[in-house]
Design an enzyme around this catalytic site. Structure first.
Site, PDB file in Angstrom:
ATOM      1  N   PHE A  14     -23.946 -18.803  22.776  1.00  0.00           N
ATOM      2  CA  PHE A  14     -23.444 -17.811  21.755  1.00  0.00           C
ATOM      3  C   PHE A  14     -24.341 -16.302  21.545  1.00  0.00           C
ATOM      4  O   PHE A  14     -23.950 -15.246  22.152  1.00  0.00           O
ATOM      5  CB  PHE A  14     -22.532 -18.059  20.482  1.00  0.00           C
ATOM      6  CG  PHE A  14     -22.383 -17.469  19.928  1.00  0.00           C
ATOM      7  CD1 PHE A  14     -21.142 -15.974  20.042  1.00  0.00           C
ATOM      8  CD2 PHE A  14     -22.665 -17.050  18.089  1.00  0.00           C
ATOM      9  CE1 PHE A  14     -21.190 -15.182  19.376  1.00  0.00           C
ATOM     10  CE2 PHE A  14     -21.563 -16.382  17.033  1.00  0.00           C
ATOM     11  CZ  PHE A  14     -20.991 -15.776  17.785  1.00  0.00           C
ATOM     12  N   ASP A  34     -32.589 -21.326  30.036  1.00  0.00           N
ATOM     13  CA  ASP A  34     -31.241 -21.956  29.452  1.00  0.00           C
ATOM     14  C   ASP A  34     -31.353 -23.282  30.127  1.00  0.00           C
ATOM     15  O   ASP A  34     -31.385 -22.984  31.015  1.00  0.00           O
ATOM     16  CB  ASP A  34     -30.154 -21.282  29.430  1.00  0.00           C
ATOM     17  CG  ASP A  34     -29.279 -21.791  27.937  1.00  0.00           C
ATOM     18  OD1 ASP A  34     -28.813 -22.837  28.348  1.00  0.00           O
ATOM     19  OD2 ASP A  34     -28.992 -21.220  27.199  1.00  0.00           O
ATOM     20  N   THR A  38     -25.734 -26.943  25.725  1.00  0.00           N
ATOM     21  CA  THR A  38     -24.680 -25.627  24.669  1.00  0.00           C
ATOM     22  C   THR A  38     -25.025 -25.003  25.301  1.00  0.00           C
ATOM     23  O   THR A  38     -23.583 -24.365  25.139  1.00  0.00           O
ATOM     24  CB  THR A  38     -25.179 -26.714  23.435  1.00  0.00           C
ATOM     25  OG1 THR A  38     -26.734 -25.475  23.006  1.00  0.00           O
ATOM     26  CG2 THR A  38     -25.385 -27.391  22.724  1.00  0.00           C
ATOM     27  N   ASP A  59     -35.257 -26.648  30.566  1.00  0.00           N
ATOM     28  CA  ASP A  59     -35.733 -26.985  29.361  1.00  0.00           C
ATOM     29  C   ASP A  59     -36.518 -26.322  29.007  1.00  0.00           C
ATOM     30  O   ASP A  59     -37.677 -26.978  28.944  1.00  0.00           O
ATOM     31  CB  ASP A  59     -35.519 -28.649  29.154  1.00  0.00           C
ATOM     32  CG  ASP A  59     -35.273 -29.415  27.550  1.00  0.00           C
ATOM     33  OD1 ASP A  59     -35.679 -28.982  27.537  1.00  0.00           O
ATOM     34  OD2 ASP A  59     -35.544 -29.963  27.621  1.00  0.00           O
ATOM     35  N   LYS A 108     -49.191 -16.377  22.838  1.00  0.00           N
ATOM     36  CA  LYS A 108     -50.192 -16.090  23.401  1.00  0.00           C
ATOM     37  C   LYS A 108     -51.091 -16.263  24.525  1.00  0.00           C
ATOM     38  O   LYS A 108     -51.089 -14.986  24.854  1.00  0.00           O
ATOM     39  CB  LYS A 108     -50.659 -17.326  22.476  1.00  0.00           C
ATOM     40  CG  LYS A 108     -52.417 -17.256  22.840  1.00  0.00           C
ATOM     41  CD  LYS A 108     -52.133 -19.043  21.843  1.00  0.00           C
ATOM     42  CE  LYS A 108     -53.916 -18.899  22.072  1.00  0.00           C
ATOM     43  NZ  LYS A 108     -54.219 -20.185  22.373  1.00  0.00           N
ATOM     44  N   TYR A 148     -31.418 -30.665  12.344  1.00  0.00           N
ATOM     45  CA  TYR A 148     -32.033 -29.646  12.352  1.00  0.00           C
ATOM     46  C   TYR A 148     -32.603 -29.134  11.672  1.00  0.00           C
ATOM     47  O   TYR A 148     -33.755 -27.532  11.662  1.00  0.00           O
ATOM     48  CB  TYR A 148     -30.236 -28.992  12.514  1.00  0.00           C
ATOM     49  CG  TYR A 148     -29.968 -27.791  12.718  1.00  0.00           C
ATOM     50  CD1 TYR A 148     -30.267 -26.497  14.356  1.00  0.00           C
ATOM     51  CD2 TYR A 148     -29.487 -26.263  11.896  1.00  0.00           C
ATOM     52  CE1 TYR A 148     -30.057 -25.258  14.289  1.00  0.00           C
ATOM     53  CE2 TYR A 148     -29.017 -25.193  11.958  1.00  0.00           C
ATOM     54  CZ  TYR A 148     -29.947 -24.723  13.411  1.00  0.00           C
ATOM     55  OH  TYR A 148     -29.460 -23.171  13.197  1.00  0.00           O
ATOM     56  N   TYR A 162     -49.587 -19.781  14.085  1.00  0.00           N
ATOM     57  CA  TYR A 162     -49.601 -19.061  15.442  1.00  0.00           C
ATOM     58  C   TYR A 162     -50.570 -17.815  14.948  1.00  0.00           C
ATOM     59  O   TYR A 162     -51.066 -16.984  15.590  1.00  0.00           O
ATOM     60  CB  TYR A 162     -48.634 -19.264  16.173  1.00  0.00           C
ATOM     61  CG  TYR A 162     -49.447 -20.475  17.725  1.00  0.00           C
ATOM     62  CD1 TYR A 162     -49.104 -21.327  16.980  1.00  0.00           C
ATOM     63  CD2 TYR A 162     -49.620 -19.867  18.756  1.00  0.00           C
ATOM     64  CE1 TYR A 162     -49.194 -22.476  17.734  1.00  0.00           C
ATOM     65  CE2 TYR A 162     -49.836 -21.097  19.672  1.00  0.00           C
ATOM     66  CZ  TYR A 162     -49.916 -22.616  19.695  1.00  0.00           C
ATOM     67  OH  TYR A 162     -49.592 -23.150  20.587  1.00  0.00           O
ATOM     68  N   ARG A 189     -17.577 -26.601  14.236  1.00  0.00           N
ATOM     69  CA  ARG A 189     -17.807 -25.145  13.495  1.00  0.00           C
ATOM     70  C   ARG A 189     -15.969 -24.398  12.848  1.00  0.00           C
ATOM     71  O   ARG A 189     -15.371 -24.541  13.579  1.00  0.00           O
ATOM     72  CB  ARG A 189     -18.365 -23.998  13.625  1.00  0.00           C
ATOM     73  CG  ARG A 189     -20.019 -24.341  13.877  1.00  0.00           C
ATOM     74  CD  ARG A 189     -20.923 -23.030  13.571  1.00  0.00           C
ATOM     75  NE  ARG A 189     -21.077 -22.577  15.374  1.00  0.00           N
ATOM     76  CZ  ARG A 189     -22.325 -22.882  14.962  1.00  0.00           C
ATOM     77  NH1 ARG A 189     -23.238 -21.848  14.330  1.00  0.00           N
ATOM     78  NH2 ARG A 189     -22.247 -22.052  16.700  1.00  0.00           N
TER      79      ARG A 189
HETATM   80  N1  UDP Z   1     -15.012 -27.060   7.877  1.00  0.00           N
HETATM   81  C1  UDP Z   1     -14.241 -27.692   8.072  1.00  0.00           C
HETATM   82  N2  UDP Z   1     -13.260 -27.909   8.640  1.00  0.00           N
HETATM   83  C2  UDP Z   1     -13.866 -28.082   9.838  1.00  0.00           C
HETATM   84  C3  UDP Z   1     -15.055 -27.797   9.928  1.00  0.00           C
HETATM   85  C4  UDP Z   1     -16.081 -27.263   8.880  1.00  0.00           C
HETATM   86  O1  UDP Z   1     -13.402 -27.439   6.126  1.00  0.00           O
HETATM   87  O2  UDP Z   1     -12.824 -28.282  10.920  1.00  0.00           O
HETATM   88  C5  UDP Z   1     -16.514 -27.018   6.610  1.00  0.00           C
HETATM   89  C6  UDP Z   1     -17.363 -27.603   7.038  1.00  0.00           C
HETATM   90  O3  UDP Z   1     -17.997 -29.010   6.076  1.00  0.00           O
HETATM   91  C7  UDP Z   1     -18.047 -26.719   5.769  1.00  0.00           C
HETATM   92  C8  UDP Z   1     -18.522 -25.382   6.564  1.00  0.00           C
HETATM   93  O4  UDP Z   1     -16.442 -25.470   6.755  1.00  0.00           O
HETATM   94  O5  UDP Z   1     -18.058 -27.242   4.646  1.00  0.00           O
HETATM   95  C9  UDP Z   1     -18.713 -24.365   7.070  1.00  0.00           C
HETATM   96  O6  UDP Z   1     -18.950 -25.783   8.546  1.00  0.00           O
HETATM   97  P1  UDP Z   1     -19.836 -24.969   9.988  1.00  0.00           P
HETATM   98  O7  UDP Z   1     -20.041 -26.491  10.347  1.00  0.00           O
HETATM   99  O8  UDP Z   1     -18.586 -23.831  10.570  1.00  0.00           O
HETATM  100  O9  UDP Z   1     -21.072 -24.956   9.809  1.00  0.00           O
HETATM  101  P2  UDP Z   1     -22.308 -25.155   8.349  1.00  0.00           P
HETATM  102  O10 UDP Z   1     -21.971 -23.476   7.712  1.00  0.00           O
HETATM  103  O11 UDP Z   1     -21.812 -26.421   7.705  1.00  0.00           O
HETATM  104  O12 UDP Z   1     -23.532 -25.218   9.266  1.00  0.00           O
END
Ligand code: UDP
Length: 315
Positions: A14, A34, A38, A59, A108, A148, A162, A189
């Protein structure tokens, strides 16, 4: 004068693909790397045949040899949505650690400037609000998000090492929630989940009671900030994001309004270690880079909703 060469890891993702577009439009030659776990070639297919663009499927946790001069490297390869890094925990840890090490080694060798894509997740579930760059964070290393968060924290640490020990020219951007065209509808998300549900007439799944907050930045603003940071002299991390904060429940309501759907909100359990608040303090970016976001949420959301409508019609 010959064009500058920039390598973008995660360039078919993205953010990476928008960066490919930005650097091509600024007159650079772009090498996109890439492994497509994902990322998706559809994000860069419009660049195929452009003599300033090339794509290498690789990779980046493995050694890479690239001939010729390289001036800049942007390290954006990583699963980046919570469900992606829960599905791919080892790859996430490896690309943040081994991958960042390989990228630094390449920088480097070539004498290139390297920019690391870091994240607001280094602040974890923050007990300082809004988050400033000098806050060290509140991360659970062994929780599901730790793969992550800790990979990115390690990536920042090795990048600074570095810089300090090899005098490598480095930059670190801490990216806050960003949205726009080319997000995957199924990346889990909040934004793509809500828009996809709204367009399909399904209920919007708000996790917890929806009182947790996020601050959403439109992708063109982010890319603009990253470009400015790369060209600046700032070595220490800089937050780039839009400080307009909103609760997730209000955000779901906004998506319902803008899509005109009859869908309602339904509530699901809050994921483990989900940050309760998140808002960037961008005073550093404002003063050092002269940058601030320009695209309001309603405008950005309309463009993104149109994009998702078209991709749903294609499927
Ligand atoms: N969230 C939600 N419903 C969904 C997906 C995410 O309520 O279907 C909430 C999630 O629990 C978080 C916020 O939305 O509090 C943002 O989540 P996201 O996965 O976008 O990324 P984050 O900011 O957590 O990395």
């Amino acid at each position: 004068m010959s064009k500058s060469n920039v390598v973008i890891t995660g360039g078919a993702g993205f953010l990476g693909s928008h960066l490919c577009d930005k650097f091509i439009s600024e007159g650079f030659k772009v090498i996109c790397v890439d492994n497509l776990i994902t990322g998706n070639v559809n994000n860069i297919s419009h660049l195929a045949g452009n003599e300033d663009f090339s794509f290498i499927k690789h990779d980046i946790t493995n050694y890479i040899f690239l001939p010729g001069r390289i001036d800049y490297i942007l390290h954006f390869a990583s699963p980046a949505s919570p469900i992606d890094y829960l599905k791919l925990p080892i790859q996430t840890l490896k690309v943040g650690s081994l991958g960042t090490h390989k990228v630094l080694g390449l920088a480097k060798e070539k004498g290139a400037r390297m920019l690391l894509a870091s994240t607001s997740e280094v602040y974890g579930d923050p007990d300082v609000h809004p988050q400033k760059e000098d806050y060290w964070g509140n991360v659970n290393p062994i929780g599901p998000r730790g793969v992550y968060d800790e990979a990115k924290r390690f990536a920042e640490a090795i990048t600074m090492a570095y810089h300090r020990y090899h005098r490598l020219d480095t930059r670190i951007v801490r990216i806050f929630n960003t949205y726009g065209p080319r997000m995957r509808l199924d990346d889990g998300r909040a934004l793509p989940a809500f828009v996809g549900q709204a367009l399909r007439g399904e209920d919007l799944t708000v996790f917890g009671d929806g009182s947790q907050t996020r601050s959403f930045c439109y992708v063109s603003d982010l890319v603009d900030g990253i470009f400015k940071l790369l060209m600046s002299d700032e070595v220490e991390p800089v937050n780039i994001g839009n400080p307009a904060e909103i609760t997730i429940k209000q955000f779901a309501e906004e998506v319902i309004k803008l899509t005109g759907t009859k869908s309602k909100i339904c509530y699901k359990p809050l994921p483990v270690d989900d940050p309760k608040v998140r808002q960037p303090d961008i005073s550093k970016a404002r003063s050092l880079l002269g940058w601030s976001p320009k695209v309001g949420r309603e405008d950005g959301l309309k463009i993104t909703i149109d994009y998702f409508k078209k991709s749903l019609n294609r499927d």
